[in-house]
Design a protein around this motif. Structure first.
Motif, short mmCIF file in Angstrom:
data_model
loop_
_atom_site.label_atom_id
_atom_site.label_comp_id
_atom_site.label_asym_id
_atom_site.label_seq_id
_atom_site.Cartn_x
_atom_site.Cartn_y
_atom_site.Cartn_z
N VAL A 111 3.49 38.20 -21.28
CA VAL A 111 2.87 37.00 -21.85
C VAL A 111 2.58 37.26 -23.33
CG1 VAL A 111 1.01 35.31 -21.67
CG2 VAL A 111 1.84 36.50 -19.61
N GLY A 112 3.04 36.40 -24.20
CA GLY A 112 3.05 36.72 -25.62
C GLY A 112 1.86 36.30 -26.43
N GLU A 113 0.94 35.48 -25.87
CA GLU A 113 -0.11 34.94 -26.73
C GLU A 113 -1.42 34.79 -25.97
OE1 GLU A 113 -0.75 31.13 -29.79
OE2 GLU A 113 1.19 31.50 -28.80
N ILE A 114 -2.53 35.18 -26.61
CA ILE A 114 -3.86 35.02 -26.05
C ILE A 114 -4.74 34.27 -27.02
CG2 ILE A 114 -4.60 37.30 -26.89
CD1 ILE A 114 -6.47 37.40 -24.39
N VAL A 115 -5.51 33.33 -26.49
CA VAL A 115 -6.52 32.60 -27.25
C VAL A 115 -7.86 32.98 -26.64
CG1 VAL A 115 -7.40 30.33 -27.89
CG2 VAL A 115 -4.92 30.71 -27.73
N PHE A 116 -8.77 33.49 -27.45
CA PHE A 116 -10.03 34.04 -26.96
C PHE A 116 -11.22 33.32 -27.58
CE2 PHE A 116 -13.46 37.33 -27.38
CZ PHE A 116 -13.75 37.45 -26.02
N THR A 117 -12.17 32.95 -26.74
CA THR A 117 -13.38 32.29 -27.22
C THR A 117 -14.48 33.31 -27.39
OG1 THR A 117 -13.95 31.67 -24.93
CG2 THR A 117 -12.80 30.04 -26.27
N SER A 118 -14.83 33.56 -28.65
CA SER A 118 -15.90 34.48 -28.99
C SER A 118 -17.14 33.69 -29.41
CB SER A 118 -15.42 35.45 -30.08
OG SER A 118 -16.37 36.48 -30.31
N PHE A 169 -11.67 32.78 -31.66
CA PHE A 169 -12.52 31.72 -32.19
C PHE A 169 -13.98 32.06 -31.97
CE2 PHE A 169 -8.42 29.88 -31.37
CZ PHE A 169 -8.18 29.13 -32.52
N ARG A 170 -14.72 32.11 -33.07
CA ARG A 170 -16.16 32.38 -33.01
C ARG A 170 -16.88 31.04 -33.08
NH1 ARG A 170 -15.49 37.28 -37.35
NH2 ARG A 170 -14.64 38.81 -35.87
N PHE A 171 -17.51 30.68 -31.97
CA PHE A 171 -18.12 29.37 -31.83
C PHE A 171 -19.57 29.37 -32.30
CE2 PHE A 171 -15.39 28.17 -27.85
CZ PHE A 171 -14.31 27.94 -28.67
N ALA A 172 -19.97 28.27 -32.92
CA ALA A 172 -21.38 27.93 -33.04
C ALA A 172 -21.87 27.51 -31.65
CB ALA A 172 -21.55 26.82 -34.06
N ASN A 173 -22.98 26.84 -31.56
CA ASN A 173 -23.47 26.36 -30.27
C ASN A 173 -22.68 25.12 -29.88
OD1 ASN A 173 -25.99 28.06 -29.66
ND2 ASN A 173 -26.31 27.42 -31.78
N ILE A 174 -21.86 25.26 -28.84
CA ILE A 174 -21.02 24.16 -28.38
C ILE A 174 -21.74 23.46 -27.24
CG2 ILE A 174 -18.76 23.49 -27.55
CD1 ILE A 174 -18.85 24.82 -30.38
N ILE A 175 -21.86 22.16 -27.32
CA ILE A 175 -22.70 21.40 -26.40
C ILE A 175 -21.96 20.14 -25.94
CG2 ILE A 175 -24.90 22.25 -27.30
CD1 ILE A 175 -25.04 19.81 -29.13
N GLY A 176 -22.47 19.56 -24.84
CA GLY A 176 -21.88 18.32 -24.37
C GLY A 176 -21.86 18.20 -22.86
N GLU A 177 -21.15 17.21 -22.39
CA GLU A 177 -21.03 16.91 -20.97
C GLU A 177 -20.50 18.11 -20.19
OE1 GLU A 177 -18.95 13.44 -18.20
OE2 GLU A 177 -18.48 13.61 -20.33
N ARG A 178 -21.09 18.35 -19.02
CA ARG A 178 -20.74 19.43 -18.09
C ARG A 178 -21.40 20.77 -18.42
NH1 ARG A 178 -14.25 18.49 -18.40
NH2 ARG A 178 -14.26 16.24 -18.10
N SER A 179 -22.15 20.84 -19.50
CA SER A 179 -22.84 22.09 -19.82
C SER A 179 -23.90 22.38 -18.76
CB SER A 179 -23.50 22.01 -21.19
OG SER A 179 -24.20 23.19 -21.48
N ALA A 218 -10.64 20.28 -30.00
CA ALA A 218 -9.66 19.78 -30.97
C ALA A 218 -9.43 20.80 -32.08
CB ALA A 218 -10.15 18.45 -31.56
N ALA A 219 -10.50 21.43 -32.55
CA ALA A 219 -10.38 22.43 -33.62
C ALA A 219 -9.60 23.65 -33.13
CB ALA A 219 -11.76 22.85 -34.09
N LEU A 220 -9.92 24.11 -31.93
CA LEU A 220 -9.25 25.28 -31.37
C LEU A 220 -7.75 25.05 -31.26
CD1 LEU A 220 -10.44 27.40 -28.36
CD2 LEU A 220 -8.15 26.44 -28.35
N LEU A 221 -7.35 23.94 -30.67
CA LEU A 221 -5.92 23.68 -30.47
C LEU A 221 -5.20 23.45 -31.79
CD1 LEU A 221 -6.06 21.49 -27.25
CD2 LEU A 221 -5.32 23.86 -27.45
#
Length: 312
Positions: A111-118, A169-179, A218-221
Protein backbone atom coordinates in the motif's frame (compact mmCIF):
# COMPACT_ATOMS: atom_id res chain seq x y z
CA UNK A 1 -9.67 4.34 -5.57
CA UNK A 2 -9.67 1.60 -2.91
CA UNK A 3 -9.30 3.39 0.44
CA UNK A 4 -9.10 1.96 3.95
CA UNK A 5 -10.25 4.09 6.89
CA UNK A 6 -9.18 2.95 10.35
CA UNK A 7 -11.47 4.43 12.96
CA UNK A 8 -14.02 5.03 10.23
CA UNK A 9 -17.01 4.59 12.55
CA UNK A 10 -15.77 7.38 14.81
CA UNK A 11 -16.51 11.09 14.79
CA UNK A 12 -14.13 12.48 12.17
CA UNK A 13 -13.70 9.10 10.50
CA UNK A 14 -17.38 8.71 9.68
CA UNK A 15 -17.53 12.19 8.14
CA UNK A 16 -14.49 11.28 6.05
CA UNK A 17 -16.22 8.06 4.96
CA UNK A 18 -19.26 10.09 3.89
CA UNK A 19 -17.11 12.19 1.56
CA UNK A 20 -15.08 9.27 0.20
CA UNK A 21 -18.28 7.44 -0.70
CA UNK A 22 -19.66 10.58 -2.30
CA UNK A 23 -16.57 10.94 -4.48
CA UNK A 24 -16.81 7.31 -5.60
CA UNK A 25 -14.06 5.57 -3.61
CA UNK A 26 -14.32 1.92 -2.71
CA UNK A 27 -14.07 2.07 1.09
CA UNK A 28 -13.20 -0.48 3.77
CA UNK A 29 -13.77 0.70 7.34
CA UNK A 30 -11.79 -0.91 10.16
CA UNK A 31 -13.02 -0.03 13.65
CA UNK A 32 -12.92 -1.75 17.02
CA UNK A 33 -15.97 0.30 18.16
CA UNK A 34 -14.12 1.20 21.36
CA UNK A 35 -15.02 4.83 20.73
CA UNK A 36 -16.75 4.53 17.35
CA UNK A 37 -20.41 3.78 16.69
CA UNK A 38 -21.85 1.74 13.82
CA UNK A 39 -24.79 4.14 13.74
CA UNK A 40 -22.41 6.71 12.22
CA UNK A 41 -21.96 4.60 9.08
CA UNK A 42 -25.16 2.50 9.20
CA UNK A 43 -26.66 4.12 6.12
CA UNK A 44 -23.63 3.22 4.00
CA UNK A 45 -23.56 -0.33 5.38
CA UNK A 46 -27.25 -0.96 4.75
CA UNK A 47 -26.93 0.41 1.21
CA UNK A 48 -23.86 -1.73 0.48
CA UNK A 49 -21.74 1.33 -0.28
CA UNK A 50 -18.85 0.33 2.04
CA UNK A 51 -17.25 -2.76 3.52
CA UNK A 52 -16.75 -3.01 7.27
CA UNK A 53 -14.58 -5.14 9.53
CA UNK A 54 -14.72 -4.89 13.30
CA UNK A 55 -11.06 -5.17 14.23
CA UNK A 56 -8.67 -4.23 17.01
CA UNK A 57 -5.41 -3.09 15.39
CA UNK A 58 -3.47 -4.60 18.30
CA UNK A 59 -4.75 -8.05 17.34
CA UNK A 60 -4.37 -10.00 14.09
CA UNK A 61 -6.75 -11.00 11.33
CA UNK A 62 -7.23 -7.69 9.52
CA UNK A 63 -3.88 -7.28 7.78
CA UNK A 64 -4.72 -9.33 4.69
CA UNK A 65 -7.57 -6.92 3.94
CA UNK A 66 -4.91 -4.35 2.95
CA UNK A 67 -4.20 -6.31 -0.23
CA UNK A 68 -5.02 -4.10 -3.22
CA UNK A 69 -5.60 -0.92 -1.21
CA UNK A 70 -4.12 2.29 -2.60
CA UNK A 71 -4.42 4.60 0.41
CA UNK A 72 -4.93 4.21 4.17
CA UNK A 73 -6.56 6.95 6.20
CA UNK A 74 -5.36 6.13 9.71
CA UNK A 75 -7.70 7.78 12.21
CA UNK A 76 -8.01 5.00 14.80
CA UNK A 77 -6.63 6.20 18.13
CA UNK A 78 -7.34 6.74 21.80
CA UNK A 79 -8.42 10.42 21.66
CA UNK A 80 -8.71 11.15 25.39
CA UNK A 81 -6.15 13.84 26.26
CA UNK A 82 -7.35 14.12 29.86
CA UNK A 83 -7.52 10.37 30.41
CA UNK A 84 -4.09 9.69 28.91
CA UNK A 85 -2.38 10.63 32.18
CA UNK A 86 -4.17 7.78 33.95
CA UNK A 87 -3.43 5.06 31.36
CA UNK A 88 -0.18 5.98 29.58
CA UNK A 89 0.71 2.41 28.55
CA UNK A 90 -2.71 1.86 26.97
CA UNK A 91 -2.48 5.16 25.09
CA UNK A 92 0.97 4.24 23.78
CA UNK A 93 -0.28 0.85 22.56
CA UNK A 94 -3.41 2.23 20.91
CA UNK A 95 -1.72 5.22 19.29
CA UNK A 96 1.88 4.18 18.59
CA UNK A 97 2.00 0.37 18.44
CA UNK A 98 -1.22 0.28 16.42
CA UNK A 99 0.25 2.79 13.96
CA UNK A 100 3.37 0.66 13.51
CA UNK A 101 1.17 -2.36 12.84
CA UNK A 102 -0.75 -0.42 10.19
CA UNK A 103 2.53 0.64 8.58
CA UNK A 104 3.74 -2.96 8.57
CA UNK A 105 0.53 -4.15 6.92
CA UNK A 106 1.01 -1.46 4.30
CA UNK A 107 4.62 -2.49 3.69
CA UNK A 108 3.79 -6.18 3.38
CA UNK A 109 0.84 -5.63 1.04
CA UNK A 110 2.33 -2.82 -1.03
CA UNK A 111 0.00 0.00 0.00
CA UNK A 112 1.66 3.19 -1.16
CA UNK A 113 0.07 6.03 0.79
CA UNK A 114 -0.96 6.84 4.37
CA UNK A 115 -2.94 9.82 5.63
CA UNK A 116 -2.58 10.33 9.38
CA UNK A 117 -4.60 12.51 11.72
CA UNK A 118 -2.38 14.07 14.35
CA UNK A 119 -3.01 16.95 16.75
CA UNK A 120 -2.06 20.50 17.65
CA UNK A 121 -1.01 19.22 21.08
CA UNK A 122 2.27 17.88 19.64
CA UNK A 123 3.57 21.47 19.84
CA UNK A 124 3.15 21.60 23.62
CA UNK A 125 2.95 25.11 25.06
CA UNK A 126 4.27 26.87 22.00
CA UNK A 127 5.90 30.28 22.38
CA UNK A 128 4.91 31.19 18.80
CA UNK A 129 1.17 31.63 18.22
CA UNK A 130 -0.24 31.01 15.63
CA UNK A 131 2.07 27.99 15.58
CA UNK A 132 3.55 26.88 12.22
CA UNK A 133 4.38 23.32 11.17
CA UNK A 134 8.15 23.92 11.51
CA UNK A 135 7.92 25.15 15.11
CA UNK A 136 10.50 23.78 17.53
CA UNK A 137 11.26 22.49 20.05
CA UNK A 138 8.40 20.02 20.03
CA UNK A 139 7.73 19.38 23.72
CA UNK A 140 4.40 17.59 24.27
CA UNK A 141 2.96 18.05 27.76
CA UNK A 142 0.46 15.16 27.67
CA UNK A 143 0.87 11.44 27.08
CA UNK A 144 -1.67 11.67 24.27
CA UNK A 145 0.37 14.37 22.49
CA UNK A 146 3.59 12.40 22.93
CA UNK A 147 1.98 9.30 21.44
CA UNK A 148 0.85 11.24 18.38
CA UNK A 149 4.29 12.77 17.86
CA UNK A 150 5.89 9.32 18.16
CA UNK A 151 3.44 7.99 15.56
CA UNK A 152 4.34 10.87 13.24
CA UNK A 153 8.02 9.95 13.54
CA UNK A 154 7.38 6.30 12.66
CA UNK A 155 5.25 7.31 9.68
CA UNK A 156 8.02 9.59 8.41
CA UNK A 157 10.58 6.80 8.77
CA UNK A 158 8.45 4.32 6.80
CA UNK A 159 7.77 6.88 4.08
CA UNK A 160 11.46 7.54 3.55
CA UNK A 161 12.62 3.95 4.07
CA UNK A 162 10.03 2.05 2.05
CA UNK A 163 9.03 4.55 -0.64
CA UNK A 164 5.58 5.35 0.74
CA UNK A 165 3.80 8.69 0.61
CA UNK A 166 2.75 10.08 3.98
CA UNK A 167 0.43 13.01 4.66
CA UNK A 168 0.17 14.10 8.30
CA UNK A 169 -2.45 16.57 9.55
CA UNK A 170 -2.23 18.37 12.87
CA UNK A 171 -5.75 19.32 13.86
CA UNK A 172 -7.02 22.14 16.00
CA UNK A 173 -10.14 21.24 18.00
CA UNK A 174 -12.44 19.61 15.46
CA UNK A 175 -16.09 19.69 16.47
CA UNK A 176 -19.54 18.91 15.12
CA UNK A 177 -22.24 16.31 14.67
CA UNK A 178 -21.47 12.78 16.00
CA UNK A 179 -18.79 13.96 18.43
CA UNK A 180 -18.80 12.03 21.70
CA UNK A 181 -16.22 13.95 23.72
CA UNK A 182 -14.77 17.44 24.15
CA UNK A 183 -15.77 20.67 25.85
CA UNK A 184 -19.06 21.20 23.97
CA UNK A 185 -20.17 17.62 24.63
CA UNK A 186 -19.14 18.00 28.29
CA UNK A 187 -21.01 21.27 28.77
CA UNK A 188 -24.19 20.07 27.04
CA UNK A 189 -24.39 16.91 29.14
CA UNK A 190 -23.66 18.78 32.37
CA UNK A 191 -26.41 21.29 31.58
CA UNK A 192 -28.86 18.56 30.69
CA UNK A 193 -28.27 17.09 34.17
CA UNK A 194 -28.27 20.46 35.97
CA UNK A 195 -29.72 23.37 33.96
CA UNK A 196 -29.08 25.86 36.77
CA UNK A 197 -25.30 25.62 37.12
CA UNK A 198 -22.37 24.68 34.90
CA UNK A 199 -18.96 23.61 36.17
CA UNK A 200 -16.12 24.96 33.99
CA UNK A 201 -12.69 23.39 34.42
CA UNK A 202 -9.96 25.96 35.01
CA UNK A 203 -10.62 29.72 34.95
CA UNK A 204 -12.56 29.77 31.67
CA UNK A 205 -9.94 31.97 30.03
CA UNK A 206 -8.31 29.15 28.03
CA UNK A 207 -8.36 30.22 24.37
CA UNK A 208 -8.19 27.76 21.48
CA UNK A 209 -9.01 27.36 17.82
CA UNK A 210 -12.06 25.33 16.76
CA UNK A 211 -13.17 24.12 13.33
CA UNK A 212 -16.37 22.40 12.23
CA UNK A 213 -15.77 18.85 11.00
CA UNK A 214 -17.03 19.36 7.44
CA UNK A 215 -14.36 22.02 6.89
CA UNK A 216 -11.70 19.74 8.39
CA UNK A 217 -12.50 16.88 6.02
CA UNK A 218 -12.58 19.22 3.02
CA UNK A 219 -9.17 20.64 3.97
CA UNK A 220 -7.64 17.21 4.50
CA UNK A 221 -8.77 15.83 1.15
CA UNK A 222 -7.72 19.01 -0.66
CA UNK A 223 -4.20 18.83 0.81
CA UNK A 224 -3.89 15.10 0.08
CA UNK A 225 -4.40 15.88 -3.58
CA UNK A 226 -2.10 18.93 -3.54
CA UNK A 227 0.88 17.67 -1.53
CA UNK A 228 4.18 16.54 -3.06
CA UNK A 229 7.09 14.39 -1.88
CA UNK A 230 7.33 11.38 0.42
CA UNK A 231 6.27 13.25 3.58
CA UNK A 232 4.14 16.35 4.05
CA UNK A 233 2.66 17.84 7.22
CA UNK A 234 -0.14 20.41 7.43
CA UNK A 235 -1.96 22.24 10.21
CA UNK A 236 -5.75 22.34 9.92
CA UNK A 237 -7.70 24.87 11.94
CA UNK A 238 -9.55 28.16 11.86
CA UNK A 239 -7.81 31.54 11.73
CA UNK A 240 -9.03 32.71 15.13
CA UNK A 241 -9.82 31.40 18.60
CA UNK A 242 -12.44 31.50 21.34
CA UNK A 243 -12.29 31.20 25.12
CA UNK A 244 -13.97 28.52 27.21
CA UNK A 245 -16.44 30.86 28.92
CA UNK A 246 -17.66 32.06 25.53
CA UNK A 247 -18.17 28.43 24.50
CA UNK A 248 -20.18 27.86 27.69
CA UNK A 249 -22.40 30.83 26.86
CA UNK A 250 -23.03 29.55 23.33
CA UNK A 251 -23.94 26.05 24.55
CA UNK A 252 -26.26 27.48 27.22
CA UNK A 253 -27.87 29.75 24.65
CA UNK A 254 -28.46 26.88 22.21
CA UNK A 255 -30.07 24.92 25.06
CA UNK A 256 -32.32 27.85 25.96
CA UNK A 257 -30.65 28.50 29.32
CA UNK A 258 -29.68 32.20 29.40
CA UNK A 259 -29.52 32.45 33.21
CA UNK A 260 -27.24 29.50 34.03
CA UNK A 261 -24.57 30.15 36.68
CA UNK A 262 -20.95 29.33 35.88
CA UNK A 263 -18.74 27.77 38.54
CA UNK A 264 -15.00 27.62 37.86
CA UNK A 265 -12.64 25.03 39.34
CA UNK A 266 -9.75 27.52 39.09
CA UNK A 267 -6.25 27.52 37.66
CA UNK A 268 -5.06 28.47 34.20
CA UNK A 269 -5.82 25.07 32.64
CA UNK A 270 -8.57 22.49 32.87
CA UNK A 271 -6.49 19.37 33.55
CA UNK A 272 -2.99 17.95 33.53
CA UNK A 273 -1.72 18.19 29.96
CA UNK A 274 -4.18 20.91 28.93
CA UNK A 275 -2.64 23.57 26.67
CA UNK A 276 -4.32 26.85 27.71
CA UNK A 277 -3.52 28.85 24.53
CA UNK A 278 -3.58 27.30 21.05
CA UNK A 279 -3.99 28.58 17.53
CA UNK A 280 -2.41 26.99 14.48
CA UNK A 281 -0.82 28.83 11.58
CA UNK A 282 -2.61 27.72 8.42
CA UNK A 283 -0.61 29.55 5.75
CA UNK A 284 0.94 26.31 4.49
CA UNK A 285 -2.36 24.67 3.61
CA UNK A 286 -3.58 28.07 2.41
CA UNK A 287 -0.78 28.09 -0.14
CA UNK A 288 -2.31 24.96 -1.71
CA UNK A 289 -5.53 26.90 -2.34
CA UNK A 290 -7.65 25.92 0.66
CA UNK A 291 -9.16 28.54 2.98
CA UNK A 292 -11.95 28.16 5.51
CA UNK A 293 -14.76 30.69 5.72
CA UNK A 294 -15.90 29.36 9.12
CA UNK A 295 -14.29 30.72 12.29
CA UNK A 296 -14.13 29.34 15.80
CA UNK A 297 -17.29 31.02 17.12
CA UNK A 298 -19.48 29.89 14.21
CA UNK A 299 -17.97 26.40 14.37
CA UNK A 300 -18.82 26.19 18.08
CA UNK A 301 -22.37 27.40 17.48
CA UNK A 302 -22.95 24.90 14.66
CA UNK A 303 -21.53 22.07 16.76
CA UNK A 304 -23.55 23.02 19.84
CA UNK A 305 -26.75 23.20 17.77
CA UNK A 306 -26.10 19.75 16.31
CA UNK A 307 -25.34 18.24 19.72
CA UNK A 308 -28.45 19.74 21.29
CA UNK A 309 -30.53 18.12 18.54
CA UNK A 310 -28.88 14.78 19.33
CA UNK A 311 -29.30 14.75 23.12
CA UNK A 312 -32.45 16.80 23.77
Amino acid sequence: MFSIVTGGAGFIGSHLVDTLVEQGDRVLVLDSLRTGDLANIRGHLDAGRIDYLQADLLEDGWQERFEGAERVYHLAADPDVRGSAATPADVYENNVTATIRVLEAMRVHGVGEIVFTSTSTVYGEASVIPTPEDYSPMEPISVYAASKLAAEAMISSYAHTYGMKARVFRFANIIGERSNHGVIWDFAHKLKENPAELEILGDGKQIKSYLIVSECVAALLHAVRAADGPFACFNIGSEDWIDVTAIARIVADEMGLPDVRFRYTGGDRGWVGDVPRMQLAVEKIGATGWHTTVGSEESVRQAARALVREIC
